[in-house]
Design an enzyme around this catalytic site. Sequence first.
Site, PDB file in Angstrom:
ATOM      1  N   LYS A 147       0.805  -1.125   0.110  1.00  0.00           N
ATOM      2  CA  LYS A 147       0.103   0.045  -0.164  1.00  0.00           C
ATOM      3  C   LYS A 147       0.795   1.258  -0.063  1.00  0.00           C
ATOM      4  CE  LYS A 147      -3.199  -2.311   3.110  1.00  0.00           C
ATOM      5  NZ  LYS A 147      -3.488  -2.454   4.672  1.00  0.00           N
ATOM      6  N   GLY A 148       2.242   0.919   0.432  1.00  0.00           N
ATOM      7  CA  GLY A 148       2.866   2.163   0.643  1.00  0.00           C
ATOM      8  C   GLY A 148       3.341   3.281  -0.241  1.00  0.00           C
ATOM      9  N   GLU A 192       7.784   2.808  -6.000  1.00  0.00           N
ATOM     10  CA  GLU A 192       7.953   2.101  -4.875  1.00  0.00           C
ATOM     11  C   GLU A 192       7.929   3.363  -3.843  1.00  0.00           C
ATOM     12  OE1 GLU A 192       8.103   0.077  -2.726  1.00  0.00           O
ATOM     13  OE2 GLU A 192       8.970  -2.058  -3.419  1.00  0.00           O
ATOM     14  N   ASP A 193       7.451   3.059  -2.643  1.00  0.00           N
ATOM     15  CA  ASP A 193       7.453   4.099  -1.424  1.00  0.00           C
ATOM     16  C   ASP A 193       9.051   4.060  -0.866  1.00  0.00           C
ATOM     17  OD1 ASP A 193       7.811   1.448  -0.363  1.00  0.00           O
ATOM     18  OD2 ASP A 193       6.405   2.037   1.425  1.00  0.00           O
ATOM     19  N   ASP A 241      14.800  -0.074   0.687  1.00  0.00           N
ATOM     20  CA  ASP A 241      15.723  -0.412   1.781  1.00  0.00           C
ATOM     21  C   ASP A 241      16.912  -1.427   1.662  1.00  0.00           C
ATOM     22  OD1 ASP A 241      16.334  -0.255   4.817  1.00  0.00           O
ATOM     23  OD2 ASP A 241      14.901  -1.681   5.267  1.00  0.00           O
ATOM     24  N   LYS A 272      17.251   4.010   1.176  1.00  0.00           N
ATOM     25  CA  LYS A 272      18.163   3.972   2.298  1.00  0.00           C
ATOM     26  C   LYS A 272      19.316   3.138   1.805  1.00  0.00           C
ATOM     27  CE  LYS A 272      14.806   3.579   5.836  1.00  0.00           C
ATOM     28  NZ  LYS A 272      14.445   2.473   7.101  1.00  0.00           N
ATOM     29  N   PHE A 308      13.719   4.464  10.849  1.00  0.00           N
ATOM     30  CA  PHE A 308      12.549   4.125  10.374  1.00  0.00           C
ATOM     31  C   PHE A 308      11.417   5.108  10.229  1.00  0.00           C
ATOM     32  CE2 PHE A 308       8.259   2.090  10.699  1.00  0.00           C
ATOM     33  CZ  PHE A 308       8.554   1.298   9.918  1.00  0.00           C
ATOM     34  N   VAL A 309      11.079   5.387   8.983  1.00  0.00           N
ATOM     35  CA  VAL A 309      10.139   6.454   8.511  1.00  0.00           C
ATOM     36  C   VAL A 309       8.849   6.183   8.356  1.00  0.00           C
ATOM     37  CG1 VAL A 309      12.164   7.952   7.760  1.00  0.00           C
ATOM     38  CG2 VAL A 309      10.910   6.308   6.141  1.00  0.00           C
ATOM     39  N   ASP A 351       3.745   3.247   6.752  1.00  0.00           N
ATOM     40  CA  ASP A 351       3.181   2.888   7.947  1.00  0.00           C
ATOM     41  C   ASP A 351       4.022   2.294   8.915  1.00  0.00           C
ATOM     42  OD1 ASP A 351       3.591   0.239   6.367  1.00  0.00           O
ATOM     43  OD2 ASP A 351       2.232  -0.517   7.991  1.00  0.00           O
ATOM     44  N   ARG A 354      -0.183   6.306   7.693  1.00  0.00           N
ATOM     45  CA  ARG A 354       0.088   6.452   6.183  1.00  0.00           C
ATOM     46  C   ARG A 354      -0.326   7.801   5.866  1.00  0.00           C
ATOM     47  NH1 ARG A 354       1.130   1.545   4.154  1.00  0.00           N
ATOM     48  NH2 ARG A 354       0.234  -0.144   4.862  1.00  0.00           N
TER      49      ARG A 354
HETATM   50  P1  5GP Z   1      13.567  -3.886   1.374  1.00  0.00           P
HETATM   51  O1  5GP Z   1      12.966  -5.122   0.885  1.00  0.00           O
HETATM   52  O2  5GP Z   1      14.206  -2.894   0.318  1.00  0.00           O
HETATM   53  O3  5GP Z   1      14.131  -4.050   2.480  1.00  0.00           O
HETATM   54  O4  5GP Z   1      12.019  -3.214   1.992  1.00  0.00           O
HETATM   55  C1  5GP Z   1      11.286  -2.665   1.281  1.00  0.00           C
HETATM   56  C2  5GP Z   1       9.866  -2.302   2.046  1.00  0.00           C
HETATM   57  O5  5GP Z   1      10.125  -2.528   3.407  1.00  0.00           O
HETATM   58  C3  5GP Z   1       9.159  -1.309   1.842  1.00  0.00           C
HETATM   59  O6  5GP Z   1       8.531  -1.249   0.730  1.00  0.00           O
HETATM   60  C4  5GP Z   1       8.545  -0.821   3.205  1.00  0.00           C
HETATM   61  O7  5GP Z   1       7.346  -1.832   3.162  1.00  0.00           O
HETATM   62  C5  5GP Z   1       9.654  -1.653   4.074  1.00  0.00           C
HETATM   63  N1  5GP Z   1      10.336  -0.336   4.900  1.00  0.00           N
HETATM   64  C6  5GP Z   1      11.667  -0.393   4.638  1.00  0.00           C
HETATM   65  N2  5GP Z   1      12.152   0.668   5.338  1.00  0.00           N
HETATM   66  C7  5GP Z   1      11.110   1.265   5.869  1.00  0.00           C
HETATM   67  C8  5GP Z   1      10.871   2.511   6.900  1.00  0.00           C
HETATM   68  O8  5GP Z   1      11.645   3.146   7.127  1.00  0.00           O
HETATM   69  N3  5GP Z   1       9.305   2.940   6.944  1.00  0.00           N
HETATM   70  C9  5GP Z   1       8.640   1.990   6.527  1.00  0.00           C
HETATM   71  N4  5GP Z   1       7.442   2.395   6.958  1.00  0.00           N
HETATM   72  N5  5GP Z   1       8.771   0.688   5.782  1.00  0.00           N
HETATM   73  C10 5GP Z   1       9.809   0.584   5.565  1.00  0.00           C
END
Ligand code: 5GP
Length: 172
Positions: free
Chosen positions: A40-41, A96-97, A100, A128, A149-150, A156, A162
């Site tokens: 949903k992000g 993507e939101d 990470d 990040k 963590f944002v 969310d 959100r």
């Molecule tokens: P990745 O697979 O790149 O580690 O993570 C991506 C997903 O992790 C993002 O789409 C999100 O849902 C979640 N995520 C990673 N960092 C954050 C953060 O700082 N805040 C939030 N709310 N979600 C995050």
Amino acid sequence: MPSLEILIPAQQIQTRIEAMAAEMDRDYAGEPVYLIGVLKGAFIFMADLARAMKTPTRLEFIGISSYGAGTTSSGEVRVTKDLDVTVEGRHVVLVEDIVDTGLTLAYLMKLVEQRKPATLRVATLLDKPSRRVRPVKVNYTGFQIPDKFVVGYGLDYAEDYRNLRDVCVLEE
Ligand code: 5GP
């Protein structure tokens, strides 16, 4: 009690999105593009990005959920809503939101590549880079942020926050 601190104010987000949209308009030069938002992000970012673009766009969503409600990604992703359309031969941008570790994006790119788009690019509001585990190419990045963590602007914590207009750091 958790506290919220503004990291990126709403106005700064809008200004950056307009610049990203202008860059994408230049790159696609009027060719139609499918924007695929990752639920949903990314839904608020995608709504603003799409409206800032002059390129003809079609808006689609893909639904995923990471296992668990924690603050770190396991990289294990479950597809909760697949694409409703075929994107074969089309220009596609995954929206993507936040990127990470890169594990989610790597999984999604593989999934969409199997649908044989003409081109596949990635736009993310937040990145990040210090947390990357899987190298992934991101074509359009809104902001690089530190390892905090944002929440807000679509992101969310256990489904809360959100609807905040700003991107905020959530501190326990
Ligand atoms: P990745 O697979 O790149 O580690 O993570 C991506 C997903 O992790 C993002 O789409 C999100 O849902 C979640 N995520 C990673 N960092 C954050 C953060 O700082 N805040 C939030 N709310 N979600 C995050």
